[in-house]
Scaffold this active site. Structure first.
Site, short mmCIF file in Angstrom:
data_model
loop_
_atom_site.label_atom_id
_atom_site.label_comp_id
_atom_site.label_asym_id
_atom_site.label_seq_id
_atom_site.Cartn_x
_atom_site.Cartn_y
_atom_site.Cartn_z
N GLU A 55 0.86 -1.19 0.00
CA GLU A 55 0.00 0.00 0.00
C GLU A 55 0.89 1.23 0.00
OE1 GLU A 55 -3.32 0.88 -0.33
OE2 GLU A 55 -2.35 2.83 -0.19
N GLY A 61 -7.84 2.62 1.42
CA GLY A 61 -7.97 3.10 0.04
C GLY A 61 -8.91 4.27 -0.13
N CYS A 63 -12.11 4.36 -0.73
CA CYS A 63 -13.38 4.25 -0.01
C CYS A 63 -13.28 4.83 1.40
CB CYS A 63 -13.81 2.79 0.04
SG CYS A 63 -15.25 2.52 1.08
N GLY A 205 -20.84 16.94 -14.09
CA GLY A 205 -21.15 15.50 -14.07
C GLY A 205 -22.23 15.23 -13.03
N GLY A 207 -23.55 12.26 -12.16
CA GLY A 207 -23.61 10.84 -11.80
C GLY A 207 -23.73 10.71 -10.28
N ILE A 209 -21.41 10.53 -7.86
CA ILE A 209 -20.59 11.45 -7.06
C ILE A 209 -21.12 12.87 -7.19
CG2 ILE A 209 -18.29 12.45 -6.79
CD1 ILE A 209 -17.06 9.81 -7.48
N VAL A 262 -19.52 21.15 -21.11
CA VAL A 262 -18.81 22.22 -20.42
C VAL A 262 -17.61 22.58 -21.29
CG1 VAL A 262 -17.56 22.78 -18.32
CG2 VAL A 262 -19.58 21.35 -18.20
N ALA A 344 -17.25 -0.21 -3.90
CA ALA A 344 -16.43 -0.89 -2.89
C ALA A 344 -16.95 -2.31 -2.66
CB ALA A 344 -16.46 -0.09 -1.59
N HIS A 473 -45.61 -2.34 10.58
CA HIS A 473 -46.36 -1.11 10.36
C HIS A 473 -46.32 -0.25 11.61
CE1 HIS A 473 -49.48 1.59 8.91
NE2 HIS A 473 -50.04 1.50 10.11
P1 NAI Z 1 -20.36 8.46 -13.22
O1 NAI Z 1 -19.81 7.79 -14.41
O2 NAI Z 1 -21.37 7.82 -12.37
O3 NAI Z 1 -20.98 9.87 -13.65
C1 NAI Z 1 -20.25 10.83 -14.37
C2 NAI Z 1 -21.23 11.72 -15.11
O4 NAI Z 1 -20.49 12.77 -15.70
C3 NAI Z 1 -21.97 11.00 -16.21
O5 NAI Z 1 -23.35 11.22 -16.07
C4 NAI Z 1 -21.41 11.65 -17.48
O6 NAI Z 1 -22.36 11.75 -18.51
C5 NAI Z 1 -21.01 13.02 -16.98
N1 NAI Z 1 -19.95 13.66 -17.75
C6 NAI Z 1 -18.82 13.10 -18.22
N2 NAI Z 1 -18.06 14.03 -18.85
C7 NAI Z 1 -18.74 15.21 -18.75
C8 NAI Z 1 -18.48 16.55 -19.19
N3 NAI Z 1 -17.35 16.85 -19.84
N4 NAI Z 1 -19.41 17.49 -18.93
C9 NAI Z 1 -20.56 17.18 -18.26
N5 NAI Z 1 -20.84 15.94 -17.84
C10 NAI Z 1 -19.95 14.97 -18.06
O7 NAI Z 1 -19.06 8.89 -12.36
P2 NAI Z 1 -18.92 9.52 -10.92
O8 NAI Z 1 -20.19 10.09 -10.42
O9 NAI Z 1 -17.74 10.42 -11.01
O10 NAI Z 1 -18.58 8.26 -10.05
C11 NAI Z 1 -17.43 7.46 -10.37
C12 NAI Z 1 -17.65 6.04 -9.97
O11 NAI Z 1 -17.76 5.91 -8.59
C13 NAI Z 1 -18.91 5.50 -10.59
O12 NAI Z 1 -18.67 4.23 -11.11
C14 NAI Z 1 -19.85 5.43 -9.45
O13 NAI Z 1 -20.76 4.39 -9.59
C15 NAI Z 1 -18.94 5.22 -8.27
N6 NAI Z 1 -19.54 5.81 -7.11
C16 NAI Z 1 -20.62 5.26 -6.54
C17 NAI Z 1 -21.20 5.85 -5.46
C18 NAI Z 1 -22.35 5.21 -4.88
O14 NAI Z 1 -22.80 4.19 -5.34
N7 NAI Z 1 -22.89 5.81 -3.80
C19 NAI Z 1 -20.72 7.07 -4.88
C20 NAI Z 1 -19.62 7.58 -5.56
C21 NAI Z 1 -19.07 6.96 -6.63
#
Ligand code: NAI
Length: 495
Positions: A55, A61, A63, A205, A207, A209, A262, A344, A473
């Site tokens: 490590e 890590g 997470c 983004g 997604g 995160i 963007v 994770a 309930h």
């Molecule tokens: P993600 O792949 O889930 O989302 C990234 C988003 O950014 C997508 O919707 C994409 O269309 C958008 N994007 C990409 N390039 C762009 C741009 N230039 N301009 C605007 N939008 C753009 O990735 P994220 O959210 O960064 O997460 C990374 C990984 O970590 C994922 O696999 C996710 O599943 C995992 N993760 C899971 C969590 C959870 O389950 N609670 C929490 C945090 C992360």
């Protein structure tokens, strides 16, 4: 100790070497001490294997130190502030209209760090207790299941593993034109070290995160703009669940722009923020930009030429369902693996598969299409299995039922009525609902409620089987029970 692998690698090999840090030969050498790596080590050690983990920073890590755990701790801070801000609706605290609660972010930072540190100490102790050797340094796989260890001072040494597990994880992706400087342009790594809440934030983004940080900053009092390239936020989720979050974000004043590229940003002269440009002439001036556009594998320098390990064009390590790479005796788990969800708990599951495969034990590969997903924004999203759109795209005829939390008494009691449970089942020839294919939830505490839905999907259960089970309930979990009952054709509240 004699260990065999399905490949025959490691067969007859003994774990020898000196004791302590001088040891150079192990049953298993794991490169990376994140969830994939430490779970491999713990599970392997529990099976009696002699394990070393390399490590370069701290075990736990991304997470534990720069991801799930600290982010969720801050989201809890956000939840507490939201609860305090809404306390007057329960007849508690200052009258409505009083100034919103103060956020002392340095206290939040300290608390977050305490949580992380306690878990880190616990994990380190657990690994030590299992006799796992933790080797500080960066690992590189060499031919012959040898691993070069480069220490922080640049000195190198070598370890040998009867088996080697690549578990190097991932790093935040960035985009051209947005150099991460830690003050104005941030990734999740830097957000978690902020010393104050920026007054305004652009999240690039939408997604998992991006939505978690957008939700967190909004609840902490920042003005938030989300810029997402795709037509919706949370594009991987079922559209009804994603729509719940989009609606809630709108109600809370989070400015969401979807379908926008963007194009760059121009720092405000004299400091104090930047102007982000997007779409057709759109602009927003913010104190900080959070780039959350996915994560890339941390595979630079991980594998030297001369092994059979295949690293794809995006840098991910190719592994089969048993976590075997192209090199006998070399395995890969976690975010570094090609084509698997970066979660994770997927790393944990893969660790078990890798160790059992190594030992030649019966093992069920991870069913990546049915793993649980949990997104901790407000409202939360949790799901397992196929979305309605994915099922229809696969040509499956489906029966779908949805039950909103608005009708749930516990949701009313806690004042969290936004959201729904949606269950997707295969349609039988007689039109009735057969095997449950997907369970999707958005709303209060759904990340804790998904268990029943996860089991239903993975047990390949039918609504008739699941609907027999009684939910307490009043409880939030009744909404899942009611949705499944409705799929039998006779819901109590849902038609
Ligand atoms: P993600 O792949 O889930 O989302 C990234 C988003 O950014 C997508 O919707 C994409 O269309 C958008 N994007 C990409 N390039 C762009 C741009 N230039 N301009 C605007 N939008 C753009 O990735 P994220 O959210 O960064 O997460 C990374 C990984 O970590 C994922 O696999 C996710 O599943 C995992 N993760 C899971 C969590 C959870 O389950 N609670 C929490 C945090 C992360």
């Amino acid at each position: 100790m004699i260990r065999t692998t399905p490949d025959g690698a490691g067969e007859g090999r003994t774990s020898g070497g000196d004791s302590g840090s001088k040891r150079t030969a192990f049953d298993v050498v794991v490169i990376g001490g994140g969830p994939g790596g430490y779970a491999t080590a713990l599970y392997g050690a529990a099976a009696g294997l002699d394990v070393a983990v390399l490590e370069l920073d701290k075990v736990g890590g991304t997470c534990l130190h720069r991801g799930c755990v600290p982010a969720k701790e801050f989201l809890e801070t956000a939840t507490v502030r939201r609860a305090v801000a809404g306390a007057s609706t329960f007849g508690i605290g200052p009258a409505a209209g009083d100034p919103s609660p103060e956020v002392r972010f340095e206290v939040s930072q300290q608390r977050k760090q305490q949580v992380v540190d306690q878990l880190f100490r616990g994990l380190s102790g657990l690994m030590k207790g299992r006799g796992i050797t933790i080797v500080p340094g960066t690992g590189t796989l060499l031919p012959g299941r040898r691993v070069r260890v480069t220490a922080a001072d640049g000195s190198t040494s070598e370890l040998e593993g009867a088996n080697v597990v690549l578990a190097a994880g991932s790093l935040p992706r960035t985009i051209p034109g947005f150099e991460v400087d830690g003050t104005v342009v941030l990734t999740s790594d830097e957000v978690l070290d902020l010393e104050h809440v920026p007054a305004s934030v652009a999240v690039i983004g939408g997604g998992a995160i991006g939505c978690e940080f957008a939700s967190m900053f909004s609840d902490l009092g920042a003005s938030v703009t989300v810029l997402e390239a795709l037509p919706t936020i949370l594009a991987g989720c079922d559209e009804d669940a994603a729509a719940v979050v989009a609606r809630s974000f709108r109600k809370r004043g989070i400015d969401v722009h979807t379908g926008v590229q963007v194009t760059g940003h121009t720092p405000v002269p004299g400091g104090g923020g930047t102007v982000v440009s997007f779409g057709e002439g759109g602009q927003v001036t913010v104190e900080a930009v959070v780039v959350s556009v996915g994560r890339r594998p941390r595979s630079d320098g991980l594998v030297e030429p001369g092994t059979g390990v295949v690293v794809d064009e995006r840098g991910f390590v190719v592994a089969d369902a048993y976590m075997r790479t192209g090199e006998p005796g070399v395995w890969a788990v976690g975010d570094v693996v090609a084509g698997t969800p970066q979660l994770a708990h997927v790393g944990f599951a893969e660790a078990i598969v890798a160790i059992r495969s190594m030992l030649g034990e019966p093992v069920t590969p991870v069913d990546y299409g049915a793993v649980p997903w949990a997104i901790y924004c407000h409202p939360e999203v949790a799901y397992a299995g196929m979305t309605e759109a994915a099922a229809r795209a696969a040509g499956i005829d489906v029966v779908v039922k949805k039950d909103p939390f608005g009708g749930n008494s516990r949701a009313r009691i806690i004042g969290e009525t936004d959201g729904l449970v949606k269950v997707i089942a295969e349609r039988r020839p007689d039109g009735s609902a057969g095997r449950i294919l997907g369970v999707h939830m958005a709303g209060p505490w759904v990340t804790e409620q998904l268990g029943a839905g996860y089991l239903a999907v993975n047990w390949e259960a039918t609504p008739d089987e699941v609907a027999r089970f009684v939910q307490p309930h009043p409880s939030l979990s009744e909404t899942f029970g009611e949705t499944v009952l409705a799929l039998t054709g006779r819901g109590l509240h849902v038609g």
